[in-house]
Design a protein around this motif. Structure first.
Motif, PDB file in Angstrom:
ATOM      1  N   TRP A 254       4.667  -3.722 -19.735  1.00  0.00           N
ATOM      2  CA  TRP A 254       5.024  -2.299 -19.756  1.00  0.00           C
ATOM      3  C   TRP A 254       4.174  -1.549 -20.776  1.00  0.00           C
ATOM      4  O   TRP A 254       3.676  -0.451 -20.508  1.00  0.00           O
ATOM      5  CB  TRP A 254       6.504  -2.128 -20.111  1.00  0.00           C
TER       6      TRP A 254
ATOM      7  N   THR B 136       7.855  -6.675 -21.568  1.00  0.00           N
ATOM      8  CA  THR B 136       7.585  -5.501 -22.412  1.00  0.00           C
ATOM      9  C   THR B 136       6.093  -5.366 -22.701  1.00  0.00           C
ATOM     10  O   THR B 136       5.588  -4.250 -22.837  1.00  0.00           O
ATOM     11  CB  THR B 136       8.372  -5.598 -23.730  1.00  0.00           C
TER      12      THR B 136
ATOM     13  N   ASP C 104       9.959   9.450 -11.741  1.00  0.00           N
ATOM     14  CA  ASP C 104      11.277   8.970 -12.168  1.00  0.00           C
ATOM     15  C   ASP C 104      12.348   9.206 -11.103  1.00  0.00           C
ATOM     16  O   ASP C 104      13.264   8.404 -10.945  1.00  0.00           O
ATOM     17  CB  ASP C 104      11.703   9.673 -13.464  1.00  0.00           C
TER      18      ASP C 104
ATOM     19  N   SER D 247      19.789   6.170 -13.841  1.00  0.00           N
ATOM     20  CA  SER D 247      19.859   6.979 -15.059  1.00  0.00           C
ATOM     21  C   SER D 247      18.550   7.712 -15.312  1.00  0.00           C
ATOM     22  O   SER D 247      18.541   8.863 -15.760  1.00  0.00           O
ATOM     23  CB  SER D 247      20.221   6.099 -16.255  1.00  0.00           C
ATOM     24  N   ARG D 248      17.421   7.065 -14.999  1.00  0.00           N
ATOM     25  CA  ARG D 248      16.125   7.703 -15.215  1.00  0.00           C
ATOM     26  C   ARG D 248      15.929   8.882 -14.269  1.00  0.00           C
ATOM     27  O   ARG D 248      15.343   9.909 -14.643  1.00  0.00           O
ATOM     28  CB  ARG D 248      15.026   6.665 -15.004  1.00  0.00           C
TER      29      ARG D 248
ATOM     30  N   ASP E 246       9.018  -0.325 -16.391  1.00  0.00           N
ATOM     31  CA  ASP E 246      10.224   0.117 -17.087  1.00  0.00           C
ATOM     32  C   ASP E 246      11.474  -0.388 -16.355  1.00  0.00           C
ATOM     33  O   ASP E 246      12.429  -0.851 -16.974  1.00  0.00           O
ATOM     34  CB  ASP E 246      10.241   1.650 -17.171  1.00  0.00           C
ATOM     35  N   SER E 247      11.468  -0.311 -15.009  1.00  0.00           N
ATOM     36  CA  SER E 247      12.589  -0.834 -14.219  1.00  0.00           C
ATOM     37  C   SER E 247      12.733  -2.342 -14.407  1.00  0.00           C
ATOM     38  O   SER E 247      13.840  -2.868 -14.489  1.00  0.00           O
ATOM     39  CB  SER E 247      12.390  -0.516 -12.732  1.00  0.00           C
TER      40      SER E 247
ATOM     41  N   GLY F 204      14.603  -3.211 -17.521  1.00  0.00           N
ATOM     42  CA  GLY F 204      16.047  -3.124 -17.331  1.00  0.00           C
ATOM     43  C   GLY F 204      16.600  -4.331 -16.604  1.00  0.00           C
ATOM     44  O   GLY F 204      17.636  -4.886 -16.988  1.00  0.00           O
TER      45      GLY F 204
ATOM     46  N   GLY G  61      20.261  -4.508 -13.276  1.00  0.00           N
ATOM     47  CA  GLY G  61      19.772  -3.727 -14.413  1.00  0.00           C
ATOM     48  C   GLY G  61      18.686  -2.746 -14.010  1.00  0.00           C
ATOM     49  O   GLY G  61      18.627  -1.628 -14.520  1.00  0.00           O
ATOM     50  N   ALA G  62      17.813  -3.158 -13.086  1.00  0.00           N
ATOM     51  CA  ALA G  62      16.752  -2.259 -12.621  1.00  0.00           C
ATOM     52  C   ALA G  62      17.341  -1.088 -11.853  1.00  0.00           C
ATOM     53  O   ALA G  62      16.884   0.058 -11.980  1.00  0.00           O
ATOM     54  CB  ALA G  62      15.761  -3.028 -11.742  1.00  0.00           C
TER      55      ALA G  62
ATOM     56  N   ARG H 211      18.786   1.358 -14.260  1.00  0.00           N
ATOM     57  CA  ARG H 211      17.697   2.085 -14.919  1.00  0.00           C
ATOM     58  C   ARG H 211      17.170   3.195 -14.011  1.00  0.00           C
ATOM     59  O   ARG H 211      16.888   4.307 -14.457  1.00  0.00           O
ATOM     60  CB  ARG H 211      16.581   1.092 -15.242  1.00  0.00           C
ATOM     61  N   ARG H 212      17.030   2.898 -12.736  1.00  0.00           N
ATOM     62  CA  ARG H 212      16.510   3.895 -11.796  1.00  0.00           C
ATOM     63  C   ARG H 212      17.467   5.080 -11.669  1.00  0.00           C
ATOM     64  O   ARG H 212      17.039   6.235 -11.627  1.00  0.00           O
ATOM     65  CB  ARG H 212      16.292   3.255 -10.436  1.00  0.00           C
TER      66      ARG H 212
END
Length: 595
Positions: A248, A245, A325, A139-140, A211-212, A215, A132-133, A136-137
Motif C-alpha cells: 500500500w 502495508t 473511493d 465506510s470509505r 487500502d481495502s 482492511g 474487513g475489505a 472498508r469500502r
C-alpha cells in the motif's frame, strides 16, 4: 508459498467510469431538490459578489488616483468595495446551511443502502470476500461522497462561474487580454482533467485497492487472534500485515508523487497567466489605453483567478480520489442479488413445517456436475429426520436449499405447500430456527443475543428461553448476568455455553422447522449430555433436521437419510439400518471402532 490477500471476487470486478460514479452520486443530490436548490442559489449569488470584487477594487484605485479633492468619491468607492466583500462573505456562508443537512442525510443513506445491498448478496459472495475489505469500502465510500459533493457543488461550480465571468468581463473591455486569460484558464483546466484521469486515477485505484486489502488482512488476523496465539505465530502475522502495508505504501507514494507532479505543471501555467495578464495591462497603460485602476483590476483578477485555479486543481485531484473511493459502492448498487425475491412476493405462512423436495436439480457454479438431479423427498410435519453421509454428500446443501441460500436449477421446494421461491426470503428464514456447530454470537449482551430471534421479547421471555435451554444457571453466575457482553463471536463463553445461548435463541424464535447442524460435535461428553437434553426439549413438536457425524446422537430419529453424492441411498430408523448391513451399517461400524 505465495501470499494471497485479495478477494476472490476482485479479479472479476467491473471498473466503472468517472461518469457512471458521478451519476450515482448525483442521484443522491436529487433526492433533496429543495436543499440542493438553496445551496446552488446562494452559491451563485455569492459568486456574483465575488466577481464584483476586482471591479470594486479598480473603482477604488481610480477614485484615489483623482487626489484628495475626490475624497467623497473615494469613500463611496471604499464603501462599495467593503460592501461587496461583506455581501460575498454572508451569502457564501448561507449556502452550507442548506448543504450540511443534505450531505449528512445522503452520507447516511449511502452507507445504509450499501450495507443493505451487501447483506442481500449470496452466501458465495460473502464467502469469497474479506469482511474487513467490505467494511472498508462501505465506510470509505461515505467520505468519498463527501469529498466529491463538496468539490462539485461548493467549490468547482462557483470557481468555473468566477473564471468564466472574469474572462467575459475582460473580453468585453480588452478583447486581447480576455482572450489570453480565457485560453490560459482553459489550458489549465483541460491539462488538469487530462492528467488526473489518465495519470493520477490509475495510481489512485491501485492505492485504494491495497487500502481495502489492509482492511481485509487486519480483520482476518484480528478475528483469528486465538489461533495466532495458539501457534505462536504473532511474528508471522506481523510479517504478513507488513507485506500488505508495504505494498500500500508504495502504491500510495506513487499516487501522491503523481499528484505533486500535476501540481507543479499547474503552477507553471499560473506563472504564465500572471505574467501575461499583468504584462498586457501594463502595456495598455503605457499606451494610455488603461488606467491605474485597470491595472489594479488585472492584479486583483489574477489573484482571484489564481486562487480559484489552485482550488480547482486541488479539488479535481481530490474529486478523482473521491470517485475511486465511491466506485465500489456504486458498483454494488448496480449489481443484482444472486438470490432475489420475486416482485410482490408474499410472506410464508408456515404452521406445520412440512418440507417437500419436488424433482430438484441443483449444482454449485464451480462444480463440474450437478449435485442433485431429479431429487424428491418429503419430510412430514413434526418428523425428526437425521442426515448422515460422507463430507460432500449433500447434507449441508440440503439445509442451504431449504433456507434458499441458492436458487434451484430445476424443480421446486415446498414448505406447507408453498413454493419457497415465491415467498420472501426473510419470512422463509424466520420459519427455520438454526443451531449450528459453532454459533456465531454478536459482541453484545447475552440478553441481546438470545433476543436476536425476537427483538420485542420481554426480559421474562428471554429468561424462560434460557431456562429451557439450560443456560440460565451459568448466565446468572456471570458478573453482569444477562447484561454480560460475550465478546466478538462469543469468545468469552465456552463452546457449550455458546451452544446453549444458540438453543435459547431457537426456543425464542419458536419456528416450526428446526435445523441442528452438527450441534454437539465439538463438545465434551458431559457438556454434550447437557446440550442434548436442551435440544430434546427444543425438538418437541417441531419438524427437525439433524446433521450429525456422531451417530449416537441420532439413535432416536424418526428417520435417518443416508446421502451419497446428492442421493439418498438408504433411509429408515437406526436399528433397521444397522440390521440391513448397508452404507449406514458401515458408518456405524466405523463410529464404533469395529473396522
Amino acid at each position: 508459498m505465495t501470499e494471497q490477500y485479495e478477494d476472490a471476487e476482485e479479479p472479476q470486478t467491473r471498473i466503472l467510469t468517472n461518469r457512471q460514479v458521478l451519476g450515482f452520486i448525483t442521484a443522491f443530490w436529487l433526492r433533496r431538490k429543495g436543499l440542493l436548490a438553496g445551496t446552488v442559489g446562494f452559491s451563485i449569488i455569492a459568486t456574483g459578489f465575488d466577481l464584483a470584487t476586482p471591479w470594486a477594487a479598480g473603482k477604488l484605485v481610480d477614485a484615489l488616483a483623482k487626489g484628495p479633492q475626490a475624497a467623497d468619491l473615494a469613500w463611496t468607492a471604499w464603501a462599495v468595495f467593503v460592501g461587496v466583500y461583506f455581501a460575498f462573505s454572508v451569502t457564501r456562508n448561507v449556502a452550507p446551511r442548506f448543504w450540511i443537512p443534505l450531505a449528512a442525510q445522503n452520507m447516511r443513506e449511502m452507507t445504509d443502502e450499501g450495507f443493505a445491498k451487501v447483506q442481500g448478496f449470496s452466501a458465495d459472495w460473502h464467502a469469497n470476500t474479506f469482511a474487513g475489505a467490505t467494511v472498508r469500502r462501505l465506510s470509505r465510500a461515505m467520505w468519498g461522497y463527501d469529498v466529491v459533493s463538496d468539490a462539485f457543488v461548493m467549490w468547482l461550480g462557483p470557481a468555473f462561474l468566477v473564471l468564466i465571468g472574469l474572462a467575459v468581463m475582460m473580453i468585453l473591455r480588452w478583447p486581447m487580454v480576455g482572450t489570453f486569460a480565457g485560453l490560459v484558464v482553459a489550458l489549465y483546466i483541460a491539462s488538469n482533467l487530462f492528467l488526473t484521469s489518465t495519470y493520477v486515477r490509475p495510481l489512485n485505484q491501485k492505492a485504494v485497492g491495497f487500502d481495502s486489502r489492509i482492511g481485509g488482512a487486519l480483520a482476518d488476523a484480528v478475528t483469528s487472534n486465538p489461533t495466532v496465539r495458539a501457534f505462536g505465530a504473532e511474528d508471522r502475522e506481523e510479517t504478513r500485515i507488513a507485506g500488505v502495508t508495504r505494498a500500500w505504501a508504495q502504491a500510495a507514494a506513487r499516487s501522491w508523487v503523481a499528484g505533486t507532479n500535476v501540481w507543479l505543471a499547474q503552477n507553471l501555467i499560473l506563472v504564465v497567466l500572471q505574467a501575461g495578464l499583468t504584462g498586457l495591462l501594463i502595456h495598455l497603460w503605457t499606451k494610455g489605453e488603461a488606467s491605474a485602476g485597470d491595472v489594479a483590476f488585472a492584479i486583483t483578477s489574477f489573484m482571484l483567478m489564481s486562487g480559484y485555479l489552485r482550488n480547482i486543481g486541488d479539488q479535481i485531484r481530490m474529486t478523482q480520489k473521491g470517485l475511486v473511493d465511491v466506485e465500489d459502492v456504486a458498483r454494488y448498487a448496480g449489481m443484482s442479488p444472486q438470490v432475489a425475491d420475486r416482485p410482490g412476493a408474499p410472506a410464508l405462512t408456515s404452521q406445520l413445517g412440512e418440507i417437500v423436495f419436488d424433482q430438484v436439480d441443483f449444482g454449485y457454479q464451480a462444480a463440474e456436475a450437478q449435485l442433485y438431479r431429479d431429487f424428491s423427498l418429503t419430510i412430514r410435519p413434526g418428523e425428526r429426520v437425521a442426515l448422515v453421509g460422507a463430507t460432500g454428500a449433500g447434507k449441508s446443501t440440503f439445509v442451504k436449499l431449504i433456507q434458499r441460500l441458492y436458487d434451484l436449477d430445476g424443480g421446486r421446494i415446498l414448505i406447507d405447500g408453498q413454493d419457497i421461491a415465491s415467498v420472501t426470503q426473510q419470512s422463509l428464514r424466520r420459519a427455520i430456527a438454526l443451531v449450528p456447530q459453532d454459533p456465531a454470537l454478536f459482541h453484545r449482551t447475552i440478553a441481546e443475543n438470545i433476543a436476536y430471534a425476537r427483538p420485542d421479547a420481554t426480559p421474562d421471555e428471554i429468561e424462560l428461553a434460557a431456562r429451557r435451554a439450560r443456560a440460565h444457571e451459568f448466565i446468572v453466575k456471570l458478573p453482569k448476568g444477562y447484561e454480560t457482553l460475550v465478546g466478538e463471536r462469543g469468545v468469552k463463553l465456552s463452546g457449550g455455553e455458546r451452544q446453549r445461548v444458540a438453543i435459547a435463541r431457537a426456543f425464542l424464535a419458536d419456528a416450526p422447522i428446526l435445523v441442528l447442524d452438527e450441534a454437539t460435535s465439538s463438545l465434551d461428553v458431559e457438556t454434550e449430555r447437557e446440550v442434548q437434553g436442551a435440544m430434546e426439549a427444543l425438538m418437541a413438536g417441531r419438524t427437525t433436521i439433524v446433521i450429525a457425524h456422531r451417530l449416537s446422537t441420532i439413535r432416536h430419529a424418526d428417520r435417518i437419510l443416508v446421502f451419497e453424492q446428492g442421493r439418498v441411498v438408504e433411509e429408515g430408523r437406526h436399528n433397521e439400518l444397522v440390521d440391513r448391513g448397508g452404507a449406514y451399517a458401515r458408518l456405524h461400524a466405523v463410529a464404533q471402532g469395529m473396522v
